[in-house]
Design a protein around this motif. Structure first.
Motif, PDB file in Angstrom:
ATOM      1  N   ASP A 176       0.834  -1.204   0.000  1.00  8.76           N
ATOM      2  CA  ASP A 176       0.000   0.000   0.000  1.00  8.76           C
ATOM      3  C   ASP A 176       0.873   1.260   0.000  1.00  8.76           C
ATOM      4  O   ASP A 176       0.588   2.211  -0.737  1.00  8.76           O
ATOM      5  CB  ASP A 176      -0.924  -0.011   1.212  1.00  8.76           C
ATOM      6  CG  ASP A 176      -1.894   1.157   1.192  1.00  8.76           C
ATOM      7  OD1 ASP A 176      -2.695   1.234   0.248  1.00  8.76           O
ATOM      8  OD2 ASP A 176      -1.846   1.979   2.120  1.00  8.76           O
ATOM      9  N   ARG A 177       1.935   1.265   0.788  1.00  7.54           N
ATOM     10  CA  ARG A 177       2.846   2.418   0.814  1.00  7.54           C
ATOM     11  C   ARG A 177       3.534   2.585  -0.537  1.00  7.54           C
ATOM     12  O   ARG A 177       3.693   3.707  -1.030  1.00  7.54           O
ATOM     13  CB  ARG A 177       3.883   2.242   1.924  1.00  7.54           C
ATOM     14  CG  ARG A 177       3.339   2.397   3.336  1.00  7.54           C
ATOM     15  CD  ARG A 177       4.460   2.593   4.334  1.00  7.54           C
ATOM     16  NE  ARG A 177       5.368   1.444   4.345  1.00  7.54           N
ATOM     17  CZ  ARG A 177       5.220   0.376   5.127  1.00  7.54           C
ATOM     18  NH1 ARG A 177       4.180   0.303   5.962  1.00  7.54           N
ATOM     19  NH2 ARG A 177       6.079  -0.612   5.098  1.00  7.54           N
TER      20      ARG A 177
ATOM     21  N   PRO B 281       1.683   5.713  -7.801  1.00  6.71           N
ATOM     22  CA  PRO B 281       0.391   5.286  -8.359  1.00  6.71           C
ATOM     23  C   PRO B 281       0.416   5.247  -9.882  1.00  6.71           C
ATOM     24  O   PRO B 281       1.169   5.983 -10.526  1.00  6.71           O
ATOM     25  CB  PRO B 281      -0.563   6.372  -7.850  1.00  6.71           C
ATOM     26  CG  PRO B 281       0.299   7.585  -7.730  1.00  6.71           C
ATOM     27  CD  PRO B 281       1.640   7.088  -7.265  1.00  6.71           C
TER      28      PRO B 281
ATOM     29  N   ARG C  53      -0.626  11.535  -7.414  1.00  4.39           N
ATOM     30  CA  ARG C  53      -1.745  10.737  -7.924  1.00  4.39           C
ATOM     31  C   ARG C  53      -2.368  11.437  -9.132  1.00  4.39           C
ATOM     32  O   ARG C  53      -2.678  12.628  -9.077  1.00  4.39           O
ATOM     33  CB  ARG C  53      -2.788  10.568  -6.824  1.00  4.39           C
ATOM     34  CG  ARG C  53      -3.994   9.720  -7.209  1.00  4.39           C
ATOM     35  CD  ARG C  53      -4.911   9.551  -6.021  1.00  4.39           C
ATOM     36  NE  ARG C  53      -4.262   8.734  -5.009  1.00  4.39           N
ATOM     37  CZ  ARG C  53      -4.373   7.398  -4.941  1.00  4.39           C
ATOM     38  NH1 ARG C  53      -5.116   6.761  -5.826  1.00  4.39           N
ATOM     39  NH2 ARG C  53      -3.758   6.730  -4.004  1.00  4.39           N
TER      40      ARG C  53
ATOM     41  N   ARG D 138       8.796   8.588  -7.192  1.00  6.04           N
ATOM     42  CA  ARG D 138       7.564   8.938  -6.511  1.00  6.04           C
ATOM     43  C   ARG D 138       6.836   9.995  -7.330  1.00  6.04           C
ATOM     44  O   ARG D 138       7.477  10.935  -7.819  1.00  6.04           O
ATOM     45  CB  ARG D 138       7.864   9.476  -5.103  1.00  6.04           C
ATOM     46  CG  ARG D 138       8.421   8.415  -4.152  1.00  6.04           C
ATOM     47  CD  ARG D 138       8.852   9.040  -2.839  1.00  6.04           C
ATOM     48  NE  ARG D 138       9.273   8.031  -1.892  1.00  6.04           N
ATOM     49  CZ  ARG D 138       8.495   7.475  -0.966  1.00  6.04           C
ATOM     50  NH1 ARG D 138       7.240   7.898  -0.839  1.00  6.04           N
ATOM     51  NH2 ARG D 138       8.950   6.552  -0.151  1.00  6.04           N
TER      52      ARG D 138
ATOM     53  N   HIS E 267       2.435   1.693  -3.546  1.00  6.80           N
ATOM     54  CA  HIS E 267       1.523   2.191  -4.583  1.00  6.80           C
ATOM     55  C   HIS E 267       1.013   3.596  -4.282  1.00  6.80           C
ATOM     56  O   HIS E 267       0.646   4.330  -5.207  1.00  6.80           O
ATOM     57  CB  HIS E 267       0.371   1.213  -4.772  1.00  6.80           C
ATOM     58  CG  HIS E 267       0.795  -0.071  -5.407  1.00  6.80           C
ATOM     59  ND1 HIS E 267       1.331  -0.133  -6.678  1.00  6.80           N
ATOM     60  CD2 HIS E 267       0.805  -1.343  -4.940  1.00  6.80           C
ATOM     61  CE1 HIS E 267       1.627  -1.378  -6.977  1.00  6.80           C
ATOM     62  NE2 HIS E 267       1.332  -2.132  -5.946  1.00  6.80           N
ATOM     63  N   THR E 268       0.985   3.978  -3.040  1.00  4.52           N
ATOM     64  CA  THR E 268       0.642   5.358  -2.701  1.00  4.52           C
ATOM     65  C   THR E 268       1.709   6.308  -3.224  1.00  4.52           C
ATOM     66  O   THR E 268       1.404   7.407  -3.715  1.00  4.52           O
ATOM     67  CB  THR E 268       0.495   5.514  -1.177  1.00  4.52           C
ATOM     68  OG1 THR E 268      -0.585   4.682  -0.731  1.00  4.52           O
ATOM     69  CG2 THR E 268       0.195   6.956  -0.803  1.00  4.52           C
TER      70      THR E 268
ATOM     71  N   THR F 211      -8.615  10.540  -8.646  1.00 11.96           N
ATOM     72  CA  THR F 211      -9.221  11.228  -7.505  1.00 11.96           C
ATOM     73  C   THR F 211     -10.739  11.026  -7.464  1.00 11.96           C
ATOM     74  O   THR F 211     -11.394  11.474  -6.519  1.00 11.96           O
ATOM     75  CB  THR F 211      -8.922  12.735  -7.552  1.00 11.96           C
ATOM     76  OG1 THR F 211      -9.499  13.306  -8.743  1.00 11.96           O
ATOM     77  CG2 THR F 211      -7.416  12.994  -7.560  1.00 11.96           C
TER      78      THR F 211
END
Length: 218
Positions: free
Chosen positions: A13-14, A20, A172, A169, A16-17, A177
């Motif tokens: 999860d971290r 993304p 998004r 990094r 893909h956050t 959204t």
């Protein structure tokens, strides 16, 4: 102490956050290949930020997108060049669909938000003779095939995130959204209902937790 199995989902999860990528946009090139080189008109239901609606603009006389979210529809208008033959309306599907016939109709990761059978019926009724409907959707896992595809998708998802973001990094994407919700229909239920409303529809389970539906109106 947190056990290794519980740490893995948190680490993913971290990851893909921070990196993304838009699973729905991944299907856009495939979607366009389902349509002829020239289109008179196209409708994108649940258009979000308009990423898909803008793609066929170069080969369609007019493209219209509808979405129930006023904020993301406003963003779609901002992102669309004034010269592009693309318009947007804030409306709820299926009742708010334009009363017109289209050569192409698309609905990506939205139909599970809608009354399924009623939505497919409305899509069918908005297709011109010879028109094509393409749906990319999500479904609830139900059998070993679903779980196998999900298992394979996990490492591929990491690879795609690294490739698309070049290992960096990133923020998004605007398209990501939009509001989301979990699917409640299984693939078998979807296929059964779809083939009742759209005889001859082609459905296929895909990687990245998606399925596709293609139907041509004769």
């Amino acid at each position: 102490m947190t056990s290794p199995p519980s740490r893995i989902p948190r680490a993913l999860d971290r990851f893909h956050t921070a990196r993304p990528w838009d699973h729905n946009a991944h299907f856009h090139p495939w979607i366009l290949r389902q349509f002829p080189a020239r289109l008179g008109s196209a409708l994108d239901v649940g258009c979000g930020s308009g990423d898909l609606a803008r793609l066929p603009a170069g080969r369609a006389g007019r493209v219209h997108g509808i979405d129930a979210d006023p904020a993301i529809t406003a963003r779609a208008r901002e992102l669309t060049p004034a010269s592009a033959p693309v318009t947007y309306t804030v409306a709820e599907a299926p009742d708010g669909l334009p009363d017109a016939a289209y050569d192409a109709l698309t609905c990506v990761a939205v139909i599970h938000h809608l009354p399924f059978t009623e939505a497919l019926t409305a899509f069918r009724d908005r297709l011109a003779p010879g028109g094509t409907l393409v749906v990319v959707g999500v479904h609830r896992a139900e059998d070993p095939v679903d779980h196998l595809l999900s298992f394979v998708s996990v490492p591929l998802n990491i690879v795609m995130a690294l490739l698309k973001n070049r290992g960096r990094r990133v923020a998004r994407p605007v398209a990501m959204t939009a509001r989301t919700r979990a699917a409640d229909m299984t693939f078998s239920e979807i296929a059964r209902e779809a083939r009742t409303v759209l005889p001859g529809a082609r459905l296929r389970r895909r990687l990245f937790w998606r399925y596709t539906l293609v139907w041509h109106r004769r």
